[in-house]
Enzyme design. Structure first.
Site, PDB file in Angstrom:
ATOM      1  N   LYS A   1       0.663  -1.036   0.111  1.00  0.00           N
ATOM      2  CA  LYS A   1       0.136   0.035  -0.035  1.00  0.00           C
ATOM      3  C   LYS A   1       0.870   1.311   0.155  1.00  0.00           C
ATOM      4  CE  LYS A   1      -4.061  -2.085   1.915  1.00  0.00           C
ATOM      5  NZ  LYS A   1      -5.050  -1.874   3.007  1.00  0.00           N
TER       6      LYS A   1
ATOM      7  N   ASP B   1      -9.795   2.751   2.127  1.00  0.00           N
ATOM      8  CA  ASP B   1      -9.894   2.309   3.268  1.00  0.00           C
ATOM      9  C   ASP B   1     -10.505   2.956   4.522  1.00  0.00           C
ATOM     10  OD1 ASP B   1      -8.838  -0.418   2.659  1.00  0.00           O
ATOM     11  OD2 ASP B   1      -6.724   0.484   3.027  1.00  0.00           O
TER      12      ASP B   1
END
Ligand code: ATR
Length: 269
Positions: A67, A102
């Site tokens: 990420k 997220d």
């Protein structure tokens, strides 16, 4: 064909392909859109992801351990991705654009805005960053506990909130487990033992709390089960997965995500 993928290592057990394919089916676009899982080692990530962009892919989800690298290879990043310091969603429209769903996905999974709530975040690793960012953005009072307290302090210094070492479970309106405690190597329930690794106590949970456990698997986690049995509103990791996936789906397709079909797919896969 509009091609999408989820990139990670390991990736074989990801529920994202089933979730997005179910969404394509629900909207009748399964002949035009595809979504696959691609395993990549960290040292291959930049080169192979750029190759996907060149090969005509529309975008990708990115998960552990890539990420941060996903943000680094992007030519442009949204404010959300930049502030969180990581990206889980890439779009390849001429240039690589990094986004992060997220944090927004967590907020969408909550029953109401956490604004004004006293919140406890367990963990200070990659998953915690998006959680802390999202709760702070909505105006929650955020406390961060981590087994290694220096990491909690570093995260609070960087994003905000307060690092804490002693906590009282009952005092929080919202508790989010963003540690990997409860991730099961075997499907057997651990009989409540996982809670011992965390500072929360089962009897501290009550029916005015929201408890989120980002961990998911075939069984309910010990934390979720302890909280649910004491009346807390428990949101599991699959619900958060569905909402982050839905936000990514909206970014790539511009369509309203069919949440119920996506939810059914992750729970069945
Ligand atoms: P992720 O990207 O999933 O957040 P990570 O960066 O490896 O993964 O972070 C894992 C988190 O789970 C950390 O907060 C870690 O605590 P430490 O920083 O002390 O390592 C936490 N964690 C993992 N195993 C744990 C355990 N047995 N007890 C308590 N916390 C644990």
């Amino acid at each position: 064909m509009f091609r999408l993928a989820v990139i990670g290592q390991p990736i074989a057990h990801s529920r994202s392909p089933a979730m997005h394919r179910a969404a394509f089916e629900a909207l009748g676009i399964v002949d035009e859109w595809s979504y696959e899982a691609i395993e990549m080692a960290p040292e291959q990530f930049a080169e192979r992801t750029e190759a996907l962009a060149d090969a005509g892919y529309v975008g990708a989800n990115v998960t552990v351990p890539h990420k941060r690298a996903a943000l680094e290879i992007a030519e442009r990043a949204t404010d959300v991705a930049r502030e969180i310091g990581a990206a889980n969603t890439l779009s390849f429209a001429g240039q690589i654009v990094a986004d992060n769903t997220d944090g927004p996905g967590l907020l969408a999974a909550l029953p109401k805005s956490p604004g004004g709530m006293r919140a406890l975040v367990l963990g200070a690793g990659g998953a915690s960053r998006a959680v802390v960012w999202a709760l702070l953005r909505e105006g929650a009072a955020v406390e961060i506990w981590n087994r290694t307290s220096t990491r909690a302090r570093a995260l609070a210094d960087e994003l905000g909130g307060a690092a804490v070492e002693e906590i009282s479970t009952s005092e929080y309106d919202l508790i989010v487990n963003a540690t990997s405690v409860g991730l099961q190597a075997s499907p057997a329930p651990s009989g409540g033992d996982d809670l011992k690794a965390l500072p929360v106590v089962a009897d501290g949970f009550h029916d005015r709390q929201v408890v989120v456990d980002l961990v998911y698997g075939s069984d309910e986690t010990d934390l979720a089960s302890a909280a649910r049995s004491r009346g807390a509103n428990v949101i599991d990791g699959l619900e958060v997965l569905v909402h982050q996936g839905a936000e990514s789906f909206r970014i790539w397709t511009g369509l309203a995500p069919p949440l119920e079909a996506m939810r059914r797919a992750v729970r069945e896969s």
